[in-house]
Design a protein around this motif. Structure first.
Motif, PDB file in Angstrom:
ATOM      1  N   GLY A 164      11.553 -36.752 -40.123  1.00 58.00           N
ATOM      2  CA  GLY A 164      12.923 -36.615 -39.634  1.00 58.00           C
ATOM      3  C   GLY A 164      13.278 -37.607 -38.541  1.00 58.00           C
ATOM      4  O   GLY A 164      14.175 -37.350 -37.731  1.00 58.00           O
TER       5      GLY A 164
ATOM      6  N   HIS B 139      20.914 -44.917 -52.473  1.00 53.63           N
ATOM      7  CA  HIS B 139      21.279 -44.455 -51.143  1.00 53.63           C
ATOM      8  C   HIS B 139      22.296 -45.360 -50.447  1.00 53.63           C
ATOM      9  O   HIS B 139      22.941 -44.925 -49.492  1.00 53.63           O
TER      10      HIS B 139
ATOM     11  N   GLN C  39      10.680 -42.702 -46.913  1.00 55.20           N
ATOM     12  CA  GLN C  39      10.513 -41.315 -47.351  1.00 55.20           C
ATOM     13  C   GLN C  39       9.861 -40.470 -46.270  1.00 55.20           C
ATOM     14  O   GLN C  39      10.318 -39.363 -45.964  1.00 55.20           O
ATOM     15  N   GLU C  40       8.814 -40.991 -45.668  1.00 52.07           N
ATOM     16  CA  GLU C  40       8.120 -40.234 -44.634  1.00 52.07           C
ATOM     17  C   GLU C  40       8.955 -40.145 -43.357  1.00 52.07           C
ATOM     18  O   GLU C  40       9.013 -39.087 -42.711  1.00 52.07           O
TER      19      GLU C  40
ATOM     20  N   VAL D 197      12.211 -40.280 -43.030  1.00 52.19           N
ATOM     21  CA  VAL D 197      13.430 -39.480 -43.204  1.00 52.19           C
ATOM     22  C   VAL D 197      13.096 -38.040 -43.565  1.00 52.19           C
ATOM     23  O   VAL D 197      13.525 -37.094 -42.904  1.00 52.19           O
ATOM     24  N   GLN D 198      12.313 -37.869 -44.634  1.00 54.34           N
ATOM     25  CA  GLN D 198      12.063 -36.530 -45.145  1.00 54.34           C
ATOM     26  C   GLN D 198      10.856 -35.860 -44.491  1.00 54.34           C
ATOM     27  O   GLN D 198      10.864 -34.653 -44.267  1.00 54.34           O
TER      28      GLN D 198
ATOM     29  N   ASP E 220       6.615 -38.908 -58.013  1.00 47.52           N
ATOM     30  CA  ASP E 220       6.583 -38.715 -56.568  1.00 47.52           C
ATOM     31  C   ASP E 220       5.166 -38.750 -55.998  1.00 47.52           C
ATOM     32  O   ASP E 220       4.821 -38.022 -55.070  1.00 47.52           O
TER      33      ASP E 220
ATOM     34  N   PRO F 248      19.134 -41.050 -43.701  1.00 41.61           N
ATOM     35  CA  PRO F 248      19.130 -41.853 -44.936  1.00 41.61           C
ATOM     36  C   PRO F 248      19.955 -43.132 -44.759  1.00 41.61           C
ATOM     37  O   PRO F 248      21.034 -43.125 -44.217  1.00 41.61           O
TER      38      PRO F 248
ATOM     39  N   TYR G 297      16.293 -38.404 -58.882  1.00 39.30           N
ATOM     40  CA  TYR G 297      17.375 -38.459 -57.901  1.00 39.30           C
ATOM     41  C   TYR G 297      18.703 -38.248 -58.622  1.00 39.30           C
ATOM     42  O   TYR G 297      18.960 -38.848 -59.680  1.00 39.30           O
TER      43      TYR G 297
ATOM     44  N   GLU H 165      18.169 -34.058 -55.493  1.00 40.07           N
ATOM     45  CA  GLU H 165      16.989 -34.186 -56.335  1.00 40.07           C
ATOM     46  C   GLU H 165      16.972 -33.063 -57.361  1.00 40.07           C
ATOM     47  O   GLU H 165      17.446 -31.950 -57.090  1.00 40.07           O
TER      48      GLU H 165
END
Length: 450
Positions: free
Chosen positions: A281, A387, A274-275, A277-278, A175, A285, A404, A395
């Motif tokens: 926000g 996904h 990744q940035e 979504v996680q 990661d 996904p 994952y 995770e």
């Protein structure tokens, strides 16, 4: 004496000297046409420009075109758009470069903006979700195709193969941030090229121009001017909305992304997802795959998918604007900070292009980055597969290792079937991207109805 012609793949390539430079209007018309027809990703776009500008019009020689293309591979950002900008600069200075670069981008930007607006209002409709079920599956097959193509071209030594695996592990298992992996690869390449250049299969080529004054002044002027242009909208956002507003987050994130976008849209997509979504926000996904599907169907650079993300991010947090106005501002700001650096790189470093023939260490850095990009795209392919096929993905952590863990109860058989169909169409039937996307979209509608 008639110009000598070389026949290659049933087309005649004019090997005589370039024709006289076109007028500015002729240049603009040519790049407007190229901008409208530039489907198929960077490979198709580079081939289109070669046919239009080298073979048909003879405005640029074969040697100059290939030399400039190699130069553009050194730079972050979409190499096809930067090559277009360089050709415009070569023919009509900064004015030609600006016109060529903008006309290469504008048609696709307008289309992806319209599609993003439609997506924002229709994403929750059943038929729209069914349509994009097929699009996501097609995008997965397209990413796998890109992985196979780039790996076949880039991993030509054992050392590069090991680097690609290491980059994949760094991203998927440990990661690590994407910029750290790419910049670390570049630094490693500079060092390896000095002591073991054969590990990277790089060598010096004779410099095209060995003498003459170095254009430091022009380079510094371009850097200052385009850095100010790049930063101007960010200063306006900071002064009027402050650093807590979503537009500030959009501008800073995509400005950072513009500096490390080696390898094109596929390479940065997993990090962007990744940035988005996680981290922020902004997206749900799977929506990043929808955005790439839209970008695949439009002309222009695939990195235009950033505009889709910027539009949705601002549309969903619009205060103090309406959602539509906020979305338009987000899309415009994203496009600005994504492509302004491309003009900076070209206008600052194009005068140096003929001095890069002996830059073995720079070539080494690029070679290692390209090898790392293979691992990055492999990470993207696995991330997409999980996904797209599973509705719920968790995770698990084992010390520094992140895994994952898909919920097998949420396996979507429709997505799995459509992915298999798309892979067959891409790898066996060898259909074009647009045809595969269309067939899968229809397939998504049919399976969802059943």
């Amino acid at each position: 004496m008639a110009p000598r012609l070389l026949r290659t793949n049933s087309c005649e390539v004019n090997m005589s000297r370039p024709q006289p430079s076109p007028s500015f209007l002729q240049l603009a018309r040519a790049f407007w046409r190229i901008g409208l027809l530039s489907f198929g990703g960077p490979a198709g776009q580079i081939a289109l420009m070669h046919r239009e500008l080298v073979e048909d019009r003879g405005w640029v020689s074969e040697d100059d075109y290939l030399h400039a293309l190699n130069f553009c591979h050194f730079l972050p950002g979409p190499e096809a758009q930067q090559l277009a900008t360089w050709i415009g600069w070569r023919l009509h200075g900064w004015r030609g470069g600006l016109a060529a670069g903008l006309l290469f981008v504008i048609p696709g930007a307008v289309i992806i903006l319209a599609l993003s607006m439609l997506y924002a209002v229709a994403a929750n409709l059943d038929w729209f979700e069914a349509l994009f079920l097929g699009v996501k599956a097609a995008v997965l097959a397209i990413v796998l195709q890109a992985l196979v193509r780039i790996a076949g071209r880039a991993l030509n030594t054992r050392f590069k193969q090991v680097l690609a695996i290491a980059a994949f592990a760094a991203l998927f298992l440990f990661d690590l941030p994407f910029p750290v992996v790419i910049l670390g690869a570049g630094i490693l390449g500079l060092a390896i090229a000095r002591v073991r250049p054969h590990w990277l299969a790089v060598s010096a080529t004779p410099s095209r121009i060995a003498t003459g004054p170095r254009p430091w002044r022009a380079t510094l002027q371009s850097i200052v001017i385009w850095a100010l242009i790049w930063a101007a909208p960010m200063g306006l956002v900071l002064a009027t909305l402050g650093p807590e507003h979503v537009l500030w987050d959009i501008g800073t994130f995509f400005s950072q992304l513009a500096v490390v976008t080696f390898g094109g849209a596929y390479a940065v997509l997993a990090y962007m997802a990744q940035e988005a979504v996680q981290g922020f926000g902004w997206l749900k996904p799977g929506e990043m795959a929808d955005g790439l599907g839209l970008a695949e169907t439009t002309p222009g650079p695939l990195i235009m998918v950033t505009q889709f993300v910027g539009y949705l991010a601002a549309y969903r947090a619009p205060e103090p604007f309406t959602p539509l106005v906020a979305g338009l501002l987000g899309a415009g700001l994203t496009t600005w900070v994504t492509f302004a650096p491309c003009f900076l790189w070209i206008f600052a470093f194009a005068p140096w292009i003929d001095r890069l023939g002996n830059a073995v260490r720079i070539k080494g850095g690029l070679a290692v980055i390209t090898a790392a990009v293979v691992g990055v795209i492999a990470n993207l392919a696995v991330w997409f597969a999980i996904h797209v096929i599973f509705a719920a993905v968790g995770e698990a952590r084992f010390g520094p290792v992140r895994l994952y863990v898909p919920d097998w109860a949420t396996l979507d058989w429709r997505a799995a079937l459509l992915t298999a169909l798309a892979c067959a169409l891409v790898f066996v039937a060898k259909w074009s991207v647009v045809r595969v996307l269309a067939i899968n979209a229809v397939g998504g509608l049919i399976l969802s109805a059943l």
